[in-house]
Design a protein around this motif. Structure first.
Motif, PDB file in Angstrom:
ATOM      1  N   PRO A  61      15.029   9.336  -6.984  1.00  0.00           N
ATOM      2  CA  PRO A  61      16.213   8.719  -7.576  1.00  0.00           C
ATOM      3  C   PRO A  61      16.385   9.009  -9.063  1.00  0.00           C
ATOM      4  CG  PRO A  61      15.166   7.182  -6.065  1.00  0.00           C
ATOM      5  CD  PRO A  61      14.249   8.361  -6.169  1.00  0.00           C
ATOM      6  N   ASP A  62      15.271   9.110  -9.812  1.00  0.00           N
ATOM      7  CA  ASP A  62      15.428   9.400 -11.235  1.00  0.00           C
ATOM      8  C   ASP A  62      15.926  10.822 -11.472  1.00  0.00           C
ATOM      9  OD1 ASP A  62      12.954  10.184 -10.237  1.00  0.00           O
ATOM     10  OD2 ASP A  62      11.929   9.986 -12.154  1.00  0.00           O
ATOM     11  N   LEU A  63      15.521  11.767 -10.615  1.00  0.00           N
ATOM     12  CA  LEU A  63      16.060  13.121 -10.725  1.00  0.00           C
ATOM     13  C   LEU A  63      17.531  13.146 -10.332  1.00  0.00           C
ATOM     14  CD1 LEU A  63      15.775  16.127 -11.257  1.00  0.00           C
ATOM     15  CD2 LEU A  63      14.872  16.407  -8.930  1.00  0.00           C
ATOM     16  N   VAL A  64      17.898  12.404  -9.302  1.00  0.00           N
ATOM     17  CA  VAL A  64      19.304  12.321  -8.891  1.00  0.00           C
ATOM     18  C   VAL A  64      20.156  11.777 -10.040  1.00  0.00           C
ATOM     19  CG1 VAL A  64      20.932  11.206  -7.317  1.00  0.00           C
ATOM     20  CG2 VAL A  64      18.751  12.065  -6.448  1.00  0.00           C
ATOM     21  N   ALA A  65      19.658  10.731 -10.712  1.00  0.00           N
ATOM     22  CA  ALA A  65      20.399  10.154 -11.835  1.00  0.00           C
ATOM     23  C   ALA A  65      20.533  11.152 -12.971  1.00  0.00           C
ATOM     24  CB  ALA A  65      19.696   8.885 -12.313  1.00  0.00           C
ATOM     25  N   PHE A  66      19.477  11.904 -13.242  1.00  0.00           N
ATOM     26  CA  PHE A  66      19.515  12.924 -14.296  1.00  0.00           C
ATOM     27  C   PHE A  66      20.563  13.985 -13.966  1.00  0.00           C
ATOM     28  CE2 PHE A  66      18.165  16.784 -16.418  1.00  0.00           C
ATOM     29  CZ  PHE A  66      17.749  16.356 -17.670  1.00  0.00           C
ATOM     30  N   LEU A  67      20.567  14.455 -12.726  1.00  0.00           N
ATOM     31  CA  LEU A  67      21.528  15.483 -12.316  1.00  0.00           C
ATOM     32  C   LEU A  67      22.960  14.966 -12.406  1.00  0.00           C
ATOM     33  CD1 LEU A  67      19.641  16.871  -9.198  1.00  0.00           C
ATOM     34  CD2 LEU A  67      19.977  18.063 -11.371  1.00  0.00           C
ATOM     35  N   THR A  72      25.341  21.144 -17.597  1.00  0.00           N
ATOM     36  CA  THR A  72      24.915  22.503 -17.948  1.00  0.00           C
ATOM     37  C   THR A  72      23.485  22.725 -17.460  1.00  0.00           C
ATOM     38  OG1 THR A  72      24.835  24.129 -19.756  1.00  0.00           O
ATOM     39  CG2 THR A  72      23.953  21.945 -20.221  1.00  0.00           C
ATOM     40  N   ALA A  73      23.167  23.963 -17.108  1.00  0.00           N
ATOM     41  CA  ALA A  73      21.834  24.299 -16.621  1.00  0.00           C
ATOM     42  C   ALA A  73      21.575  25.776 -16.871  1.00  0.00           C
ATOM     43  CB  ALA A  73      21.716  23.988 -15.129  1.00  0.00           C
ATOM     44  N   TYR A  74      20.301  26.131 -16.850  1.00  0.00           N
ATOM     45  CA  TYR A  74      19.902  27.534 -16.967  1.00  0.00           C
ATOM     46  C   TYR A  74      19.117  27.908 -15.718  1.00  0.00           C
ATOM     47  CZ  TYR A  74      21.441  26.985 -21.729  1.00  0.00           C
ATOM     48  OH  TYR A  74      22.218  26.710 -22.826  1.00  0.00           O
ATOM     49  N   ARG A  97      24.521  19.268  -6.878  1.00  0.00           N
ATOM     50  CA  ARG A  97      24.536  18.206  -5.876  1.00  0.00           C
ATOM     51  C   ARG A  97      23.211  18.167  -5.106  1.00  0.00           C
ATOM     52  NH1 ARG A  97      30.131  17.250  -4.839  1.00  0.00           N
ATOM     53  NH2 ARG A  97      31.145  17.474  -6.880  1.00  0.00           N
ATOM     54  N   VAL A  98      22.876  17.003  -4.585  1.00  0.00           N
ATOM     55  CA  VAL A  98      21.721  16.845  -3.711  1.00  0.00           C
ATOM     56  C   VAL A  98      22.170  17.065  -2.274  1.00  0.00           C
ATOM     57  CG1 VAL A  98      19.946  15.274  -2.878  1.00  0.00           C
ATOM     58  CG2 VAL A  98      20.606  15.243  -5.301  1.00  0.00           C
ATOM     59  N   VAL A  99      21.560  18.041  -1.605  1.00  0.00           N
ATOM     60  CA  VAL A  99      21.900  18.354  -0.220  1.00  0.00           C
ATOM     61  C   VAL A  99      20.990  17.578   0.738  1.00  0.00           C
ATOM     62  CG1 VAL A  99      22.057  20.202   1.489  1.00  0.00           C
ATOM     63  CG2 VAL A  99      22.773  20.626  -0.876  1.00  0.00           C
ATOM     64  N   ASP A 100      19.695  17.584   0.466  1.00  0.00           N
ATOM     65  CA  ASP A 100      18.749  16.761   1.222  1.00  0.00           C
ATOM     66  C   ASP A 100      17.551  16.512   0.321  1.00  0.00           C
ATOM     67  OD1 ASP A 100      16.892  18.952   1.503  1.00  0.00           O
ATOM     68  OD2 ASP A 100      18.022  19.667   3.236  1.00  0.00           O
ATOM     69  N   GLU A 101      16.464  15.956   0.864  1.00  0.00           N
ATOM     70  CA  GLU A 101      15.357  15.491   0.021  1.00  0.00           C
ATOM     71  C   GLU A 101      14.611  16.618  -0.685  1.00  0.00           C
ATOM     72  OE1 GLU A 101      12.037  15.157   3.623  1.00  0.00           O
ATOM     73  OE2 GLU A 101      12.822  13.368   2.631  1.00  0.00           O
ATOM     74  N   GLU A 102      14.867  17.869  -0.318  1.00  0.00           N
ATOM     75  CA  GLU A 102      14.184  18.964  -1.006  1.00  0.00           C
ATOM     76  C   GLU A 102      15.140  20.093  -1.421  1.00  0.00           C
ATOM     77  OE1 GLU A 102      11.218  20.659   1.571  1.00  0.00           O
ATOM     78  OE2 GLU A 102      12.708  21.627   2.857  1.00  0.00           O
ATOM     79  N   HIS A 136      19.872  12.851 -25.168  1.00  0.00           N
ATOM     80  CA  HIS A 136      18.760  11.914 -25.015  1.00  0.00           C
ATOM     81  C   HIS A 136      17.401  12.593 -25.173  1.00  0.00           C
ATOM     82  CE1 HIS A 136      22.186  10.119 -22.766  1.00  0.00           C
ATOM     83  NE2 HIS A 136      21.773   9.040 -23.380  1.00  0.00           N
ATOM     84  N   ARG A 137      17.410  13.880 -25.559  1.00  0.00           N
ATOM     85  CA  ARG A 137      16.198  14.656 -25.816  1.00  0.00           C
ATOM     86  C   ARG A 137      15.270  14.632 -24.590  1.00  0.00           C
ATOM     87  NH1 ARG A 137      12.997  12.925 -29.857  1.00  0.00           N
ATOM     88  NH2 ARG A 137      12.381  15.042 -30.433  1.00  0.00           N
ATOM     89  N   ARG A 138      15.835  15.070 -23.453  1.00  0.00           N
ATOM     90  CA  ARG A 138      15.065  15.147 -22.216  1.00  0.00           C
ATOM     91  C   ARG A 138      15.243  16.541 -21.618  1.00  0.00           C
ATOM     92  NH1 ARG A 138      17.409  10.505 -18.517  1.00  0.00           N
ATOM     93  NH2 ARG A 138      19.321  11.605 -19.101  1.00  0.00           N
ATOM     94  N   ARG A 139      14.204  16.993 -20.921  1.00  0.00           N
ATOM     95  CA  ARG A 139      14.324  18.273 -20.207  1.00  0.00           C
ATOM     96  C   ARG A 139      13.494  18.204 -18.934  1.00  0.00           C
ATOM     97  NH1 ARG A 139      11.179  21.983 -24.693  1.00  0.00           N
ATOM     98  NH2 ARG A 139       9.290  20.712 -24.819  1.00  0.00           N
ATOM     99  N   ILE A 140      13.996  18.863 -17.918  1.00  0.00           N
ATOM    100  CA  ILE A 140      13.320  18.914 -16.626  1.00  0.00           C
ATOM    101  C   ILE A 140      13.230  20.368 -16.175  1.00  0.00           C
ATOM    102  CG2 ILE A 140      13.601  18.393 -14.163  1.00  0.00           C
ATOM    103  CD1 ILE A 140      14.527  15.639 -14.888  1.00  0.00           C
ATOM    104  N   LYS A 141      12.067  20.726 -15.641  1.00  0.00           N
ATOM    105  CA  LYS A 141      11.827  22.065 -15.116  1.00  0.00           C
ATOM    106  C   LYS A 141      11.670  21.975 -13.596  1.00  0.00           C
ATOM    107  CE  LYS A 141       8.061  22.280 -17.450  1.00  0.00           C
ATOM    108  NZ  LYS A 141       6.793  22.714 -18.102  1.00  0.00           N
ATOM    109  N   ILE A 142      12.365  22.861 -12.887  1.00  0.00           N
ATOM    110  CA  ILE A 142      12.296  22.844 -11.425  1.00  0.00           C
ATOM    111  C   ILE A 142      11.986  24.249 -10.913  1.00  0.00           C
ATOM    112  CG2 ILE A 142      13.456  22.207  -9.289  1.00  0.00           C
ATOM    113  CD1 ILE A 142      15.383  20.504 -10.854  1.00  0.00           C
ATOM    114  N   TRP A 143      10.918  24.353 -10.136  1.00  0.00           N
ATOM    115  CA  TRP A 143      10.559  25.612  -9.482  1.00  0.00           C
ATOM    116  C   TRP A 143      11.025  25.570  -8.032  1.00  0.00           C
ATOM    117  CZ3 TRP A 143       7.616  23.108 -13.032  1.00  0.00           C
ATOM    118  CH2 TRP A 143       7.046  23.843 -14.079  1.00  0.00           C
ATOM    119  N   GLY A 144      11.447  26.704  -7.506  1.00  0.00           N
ATOM    120  CA  GLY A 144      11.857  26.718  -6.113  1.00  0.00           C
ATOM    121  C   GLY A 144      12.304  28.081  -5.653  1.00  0.00           C
TER     122      GLY A 144
END
Length: 225
Positions: A61-67, A72-74, A97-102, A136-144
């Motif tokens: 849920p916290d990632l969903v809220a962030f998204l 903007t994204a790279y 958008r969130v498509v499913d849990e992964e 808010h000086r936040r960053r998230i890294k996602i591998w996939g």
């Protein structure tokens, strides 16, 4: 969060994949990276992260809220020989958008027609999302892994932001393998122009109201004098 797989969706994780029996952080912390950490004194700290399972692997849920607040994204990919490429992706807030849990998804808009990202993922699906929230000086890294889905108008319609004037050409689905939150150190605080405009308007309206109040009080004093 999971429903039926989307048309053109990605397969579930392969149990035979070595990453599924190792800490999720091993997607980034290769033996060479761990050797560099050991040499420079940070290995013990990250070993404790690994003992807890490493990075997160599910969309929470916290990632969903962030998204939902992200506009903007790279997006990083690489070709079969390892040549990297980073492309900016943007849109209205919540365009990813969130498509499913992964799985995350977003519409691929018509652009300069170089198709570097599409060419890269056709031979190397590994991809990386670097997400910044400067305000808010936040960053998230996602591998996939990234996959382009062609000729699926229903999926594109699900991913296309409402009332956005871009032309979607296809859908892009990003299967999340691991993600992590970075500390805010060295992130400069930047405020989006619309927020600045709104704040300045609020200030100017307040100043105008106070000036009108002062003028009215002066007029009352003059009338008494």
């Amino acid at each position: 969060m999971r429903s039926r797989p989307p048309s053109g969706g990605l397969a579930m994780s392969d149990p035979s994949d070595p990453l599924n029996s190792a800490p999720a952080s091993d997607i980034a912390f290769t033996p060479a990276v761990k050797a560099a950490q050991a040499k420079r004194g940070s290995r013990a700290m990250y070993a404790r992260v690994e003992a807890r399972g490493g990075f997160r692997t599910r969309i929470t849920p916290d990632l969903v809220a962030f998204l939902g607040e992200l506009d903007t994204a790279y997006l990083a990919t690489a070709n079969a020989s390892g040549q990297p490429y980073v492309q900016h992706r943007g849109g209205p807030k919540g365009f990813i958008r969130v498509v499913d849990e992964e799985t995350l998804g977003f519409a691929d808009y018509s652009g300069n027609r170089q198709y570097v990202t599409l060419g890269n993922v056709s031979e190397n699906p590994k991809a990386f999302l670097f997400l910044m929230d400067y305000a808010h000086r936040r960053r998230i890294k996602i591998w996939g892994e990234l996959r382009a889905v062609e000729n699926d108008p229903d999926l594109v319609a699900r991913l296309m932001p409402e009332d956005y004037g871009a032309l979607p050409e296809r859908a892009l689905l990003f299967r999340v393998r691991a993600w992590d939150i970075n500390c805010p150190q060295h992130i400069p605080q930047k405020i989006d122009a619309p927020l600045v405009v709104a704040a300045l308007k609020e200030r100017d309206d307040r100043i105008a109201a106070l000036e009108a109040e002062v003028a009215e009080l002066r007029a009352q004093l003059d009338a008494r004098g």
